[in-house]
Design a protein around this motif. Structure first.
Motif, mmCIF file in Angstrom:
data_model
loop_
_atom_site.group_PDB
_atom_site.id
_atom_site.type_symbol
_atom_site.label_atom_id
_atom_site.label_comp_id
_atom_site.label_asym_id
_atom_site.label_seq_id
_atom_site.Cartn_x
_atom_site.Cartn_y
_atom_site.Cartn_z
ATOM 1 N N ILE A 74 10.971 -6.071 -0.298
ATOM 2 C CA ILE A 74 11.290 -7.494 -0.248
ATOM 3 C C ILE A 74 12.035 -7.903 -1.517
ATOM 4 O O ILE A 74 11.703 -7.438 -2.609
ATOM 5 C CB ILE A 74 10.007 -8.342 -0.126
ATOM 6 N N THR A 75 13.019 -8.754 -1.381
ATOM 7 C CA THR A 75 13.669 -9.386 -2.520
ATOM 8 C C THR A 75 13.281 -10.851 -2.530
ATOM 9 O O THR A 75 13.543 -11.576 -1.561
ATOM 10 C CB THR A 75 15.194 -9.245 -2.448
ATOM 11 N N CYS A 76 12.628 -11.299 -3.608
ATOM 12 C CA CYS A 76 12.156 -12.682 -3.693
ATOM 13 C C CYS A 76 13.344 -13.637 -3.706
ATOM 14 O O CYS A 76 14.268 -13.486 -4.511
ATOM 15 C CB CYS A 76 11.309 -12.852 -4.954
ATOM 16 N N ILE A 77 13.316 -14.631 -2.847
ATOM 17 C CA ILE A 77 14.426 -15.582 -2.770
ATOM 18 C C ILE A 77 14.368 -16.617 -3.893
ATOM 19 O O ILE A 77 15.313 -17.375 -4.080
ATOM 20 C CB ILE A 77 14.439 -16.301 -1.403
ATOM 21 N N GLU A 78 13.280 -16.639 -4.664
ATOM 22 C CA GLU A 78 13.158 -17.592 -5.767
ATOM 23 C C GLU A 78 13.563 -16.968 -7.108
ATOM 24 O O GLU A 78 14.368 -17.520 -7.823
ATOM 25 C CB GLU A 78 11.727 -18.132 -5.854
ATOM 26 N N CYS A 79 12.990 -15.827 -7.451
ATOM 27 C CA CYS A 79 13.275 -15.234 -8.760
ATOM 28 C C CYS A 79 14.180 -14.015 -8.681
ATOM 29 O O CYS A 79 14.666 -13.532 -9.718
ATOM 30 C CB CYS A 79 11.977 -14.869 -9.480
ATOM 31 N N GLY A 80 14.413 -13.476 -7.474
ATOM 32 C CA GLY A 80 15.313 -12.343 -7.311
ATOM 33 C C GLY A 80 14.683 -10.990 -7.541
ATOM 34 O O GLY A 80 15.369 -9.966 -7.459
ATOM 35 N N TYR A 81 13.365 -10.943 -7.821
ATOM 36 C CA TYR A 81 12.706 -9.670 -8.076
ATOM 37 C C TYR A 81 12.512 -8.912 -6.769
ATOM 38 O O TYR A 81 12.150 -9.492 -5.753
ATOM 39 C CB TYR A 81 11.359 -9.906 -8.757
ATOM 40 N N ARG A 82 12.744 -7.608 -6.831
ATOM 41 C CA ARG A 82 12.579 -6.765 -5.650
ATOM 42 C C ARG A 82 11.247 -6.030 -5.751
ATOM 43 O O ARG A 82 10.958 -5.401 -6.772
ATOM 44 C CB ARG A 82 13.723 -5.770 -5.556
ATOM 45 N N TYR A 83 10.445 -6.089 -4.706
ATOM 46 C CA TYR A 83 9.106 -5.529 -4.770
ATOM 47 C C TYR A 83 8.704 -4.964 -3.408
ATOM 48 O O TYR A 83 9.421 -5.116 -2.409
ATOM 49 C CB TYR A 83 8.094 -6.599 -5.218
ATOM 50 N N GLN A 84 7.558 -4.303 -3.393
ATOM 51 C CA GLN A 84 7.039 -3.702 -2.158
ATOM 52 C C GLN A 84 5.733 -4.385 -1.750
ATOM 53 O O GLN A 84 4.916 -4.735 -2.604
ATOM 54 C CB GLN A 84 6.766 -2.205 -2.349
ATOM 55 N N THR A 85 5.562 -4.564 -0.467
ATOM 56 C CA THR A 85 4.317 -5.085 0.107
ATOM 57 C C THR A 85 3.779 -4.078 1.109
ATOM 58 O O THR A 85 4.527 -3.555 1.941
ATOM 59 C CB THR A 85 4.562 -6.433 0.812
ATOM 60 N N GLY A 86 2.497 -3.791 1.017
ATOM 61 C CA GLY A 86 1.899 -2.817 1.913
ATOM 62 C C GLY A 86 1.882 -3.276 3.360
ATOM 63 O O GLY A 86 1.701 -4.458 3.649
ATOM 64 N N ALA A 87 2.100 -2.317 4.262
ATOM 65 C CA ALA A 87 2.086 -2.614 5.700
ATOM 66 C C ALA A 87 1.382 -1.498 6.458
ATOM 67 O O ALA A 87 1.789 -1.130 7.559
ATOM 68 C CB ALA A 87 3.509 -2.813 6.221
ATOM 69 N N SER A 88 0.312 -0.969 5.871
ATOM 70 C CA SER A 88 -0.407 0.126 6.519
ATOM 71 C C SER A 88 -0.985 -0.285 7.865
ATOM 72 O O SER A 88 -1.196 0.555 8.744
ATOM 73 C CB SER A 88 -1.533 0.631 5.612
ATOM 74 N N VAL A 89 -1.245 -1.580 8.044
ATOM 75 C CA VAL A 89 -1.793 -2.050 9.324
ATOM 76 C C VAL A 89 -0.803 -1.878 10.465
ATOM 77 O O VAL A 89 -1.178 -1.957 11.629
ATOM 78 C CB VAL A 89 -2.204 -3.534 9.225
ATOM 79 N N GLU A 90 0.472 -1.633 10.125
ATOM 80 C CA GLU A 90 1.491 -1.455 11.161
ATOM 81 C C GLU A 90 1.723 0.015 11.496
ATOM 82 O O GLU A 90 2.651 0.338 12.232
ATOM 83 C CB GLU A 90 2.803 -2.103 10.714
ATOM 84 N N ASN A 91 0.903 0.911 10.939
ATOM 85 C CA ASN A 91 1.035 2.324 11.283
ATOM 86 C C ASN A 91 0.836 2.531 12.780
ATOM 87 O O ASN A 91 0.029 1.855 13.416
ATOM 88 C CB ASN A 91 0.023 3.174 10.505
ATOM 89 N N ALA A 92 1.551 3.506 13.324
ATOM 90 C CA ALA A 92 1.537 3.715 14.778
ATOM 91 C C ALA A 92 0.159 4.096 15.293
ATOM 92 O O ALA A 92 -0.172 3.826 16.448
ATOM 93 C CB ALA A 92 2.556 4.800 15.146
#
Length: 593
Positions: A74-92
């Motif tokens: 994700i790239t923050c639309i406010e400060c411009g920082y690029r970061y990762q968010t976990g999405a393990s719940v979306e594993n197949a």
């Protein structure tokens, strides 16, 4: 018998196709050659996989941010920082239909609602693909702080990846976020000593808290207080105090007459309620809070689909992220020195103690000091008992010029880098300290509320790219909660962390938990204790012995279940151009530390 010498050169023997020497091979022989080549390649690959290297995909975020499971970039639309968010719940293989629908920026905390339909890059990606050396532990023993892959003792069909923390024969204690160990040969099984990371491991494990290059424009516009603010030890700002550099993300101070002036960091993260009101009301202007073990990777909102087709919103690790005070910090600065004389001053606080470094610009000499809350100069000491009050070291920071500084106070040890080179000091830079600390604050001194400072004594400086980082914080829990204190006051931890007036009278920080592994005795001669870097979201050796579902009632991994050492992220996920994946993110290919 007569011997004759054969001629050196013999006439070339010629044949014809009819003699069968150059006759084209039929289809059967060609197919057989292909089959044999493929079979040999498969056998070589099998041998390679069996004994040397094997590829794995990281499924979950228990080792984040070192390694990512299924996640979103994700790239923050406010400060411009690029970061990762976990999405393990979306594993197949997840039996429940869940989807991450929102995330918070780890720096400015802006809550972003994801738009996965029109922005394909906000959809989740598979976890990091890594190579594991299976040969490493055939020739040498595993070493502390290595990232290891092993078969889970509770189910040998499952592969786990964690960081190795406890070694055979040791007794481990987790408290205050740090690791303590009793060596195998110690007679007193209660003589715990803090376990330190090497400088290289430390740099790999530090986690970003603040970066002055990423400031939310909306917060600036509504008057949100700046994280960096001028401060003077006597409470009165001298001439030549710090000021912002016009049109730049930095600060400057003019040369003054033997006066000390600091720029100090306050931790002022807005929460979701602040962001919801920031455009309709005045921004909250408070005094800040303590730095905590906040994991932006865990901070997401999830929509779960029920049996009847309705969606419900829940938190991913939710408010349980960031409840524990972290005092082990590091600071990084890009500095332009505009004087030939004077001193650059660095200051880190933990538990009211100032850990200082002064660098003489004229000579390049760095001097460390440790000042207790009472004002007394404390000593540095090593494992052999050598003591010194002011360790000194030579640096390349001499005269005017541009420099990069990094100063850390982690695991009861001070380290200094100048232009990414570690400075060597005469005498120890380690010290003894109580593992249970309380933050300090006074009306005339913010103390641990402003835990990082950069200052000047009679030197003109410009500073930019100011960064604060924290150490990994291991929670002393068996899985029952993520709060590291016995909250006998039964209050919201967030309130205590942000109300310094109460710290002196509160027993909250004195009720720090500790976890002993094992409770008595020592780890077995072939047992290893693994922990995850993402401590609030890692199912690791802390919990295994307390889980009644497991048949394996121990905290450790036996040597026979070790697979190998994680070495390299060889294939980060591809970027999406519309719905079409393109080249992988080569910049994320890296060695695993």
């Amino acid at each position: 018998m007569n011997w004759t010498r054969e001629p050196v050169e013999q006439p070339m023997k010629t044949t014809t196709a009819s003699q069968g020497e150059f006759e084209p091979r039929d289809g059967y022989h060609v197919i057989r050659d292909y089959v044999e080549s493929i079979a040999i390649a498969i056998m070589l690959a099998f041998i390679f996989r069996m004994f040397l290297l094997e590829a794995f995909v990281i499924p979950t975020g228990s080792m984040a941010p070192t390694l990512h499971g299924r996640h979103m970039d994700i790239t923050c639309i406010e400060c411009g920082y690029r970061y990762q968010t976990g999405a393990s719940v979306e594993n197949a293989d997840n039996p429940n239909v869940k989807e991450v629908i929102a995330t918070d920026c780890p720096l400015c905390r802006y809550p972003l609602t994801l738009d996965k339909e029109s922005k394909p890059n906000e959809r989740s990606f598979n976890g990091d693909r890594i190579l594991v050396s299976k040969f490493s532990y055939s020739i040498s023993d595993p070493k502390r702080w290595q990232v290891i892959v092993f078969k889970f003792p509770g189910n040998a069909k499952q592969n786990y990846i964690k960081r190795l923390v406890g070694l055979p024969g040791e007794r481990i204690k987790i408290t205050g976020g740090d690791i303590y160990a009793v060596p195998p040969d110690a007679v007193d099984r209660k003589s715990f000593q803090i376990v330190r990371k090497s400088p290289r491991k430390l740099l790999a494990m530090l986690q970003l808290v603040h970066d002055s290059n990423y400031v939310a424009e909306t917060l600036q516009r509504v008057g949100w207080p700046a994280s960096w603010q001028p401060w003077s030890p006597d409470g009165e700002l001298p001439e030549g105090t710090w000021a912002t550099v016009p049109n730049q993300q930095g600060y400057q101070v003019q040369e003054s007459n033997d006066q000390v002036s600091y720029l100090r960091y306050r931790h002022l993260p807005p929460d979701r309620s602040d962001w919801s009101n920031v455009r309709s009301a005045a921004a909250r202007n408070d005094q800040g809070m303590l730095i905590t073990d906040y994991y932006g990777y865990n901070r997401g909102r999830i929509a779960q689909k029920s049996i009847d087709g309705r969606w419900f919103i829940e938190e991913q690790a939710g408010p349980a992220t960031g409840l524990n005070w972290v005092g082990d910090l590091a600071a990084e600065f890009e500095i332009e020195v505009m004087s030939k004389t004077g001193q650059v001053l660095l200051d880190l606080l933990e538990g009211g103690t100032h850990f200082k470094c002064s660098i003489d610009v004229q000579t390049g000499q760095a001097t460390l000091s440790r000042v207790a809350p009472t004002g007394n100069q404390e000593v540095f000491t090593d494992s052999q008992g050598a003591q010194v009050k002011h360790p000194k070291g030579a640096t390349k920071m001499i005269g005017a010029g541009s420099y990069k500084l990094r100063f850390s106070n982690v695991d009861n040890e001070l380290l200094l880098w100048v232009n990414n080179r570690l400075v060597s000091f005469q005498g120890p830079t380690t010290y003894q300290a109580d593992p249970v600390l309380s933050p300090h604050w006074r009306p005339d001194d913010p103390g641990d509320l402003a835990p990082v400072g950069i200052g000047s004594r009679s030197a003109a400086l410009q500073v930019k790219r100011l960064r604060i980082l924290r150490d990994v914080y291991y929670i002393a829990t068996d899985g029952s909660d993520t709060l590291d204190y016995s909250n006998q006051e039964y209050e919201d931890p967030w309130k205590i962390l942000s109300q310094p007036q109460r710290w002196a009278d509160s027993s909250y920080f004195q009720n720090a938990k500790e976890l002993l592994i094992p409770e008595s005795g020592s780890l077995g001669p072939d047992d290893f204790l693994p922990l995850g870097d993402n401590s609030p979201a890692s199912f690791d050796g802390r919990m295994w012995a307390a889980d009644p579902k497991l048949s394996y009632q121990k905290h450790t991994v036996p040597r026979r279940l070790l697979i190998g050492q994680a070495m390299f992220v060889y294939w980060p996920h591809s970027w999406r151009w519309g719905k079409v994946p393109i080249v992988p993110n080569f910049l994320q290919m890296r060695m695993i530390q």
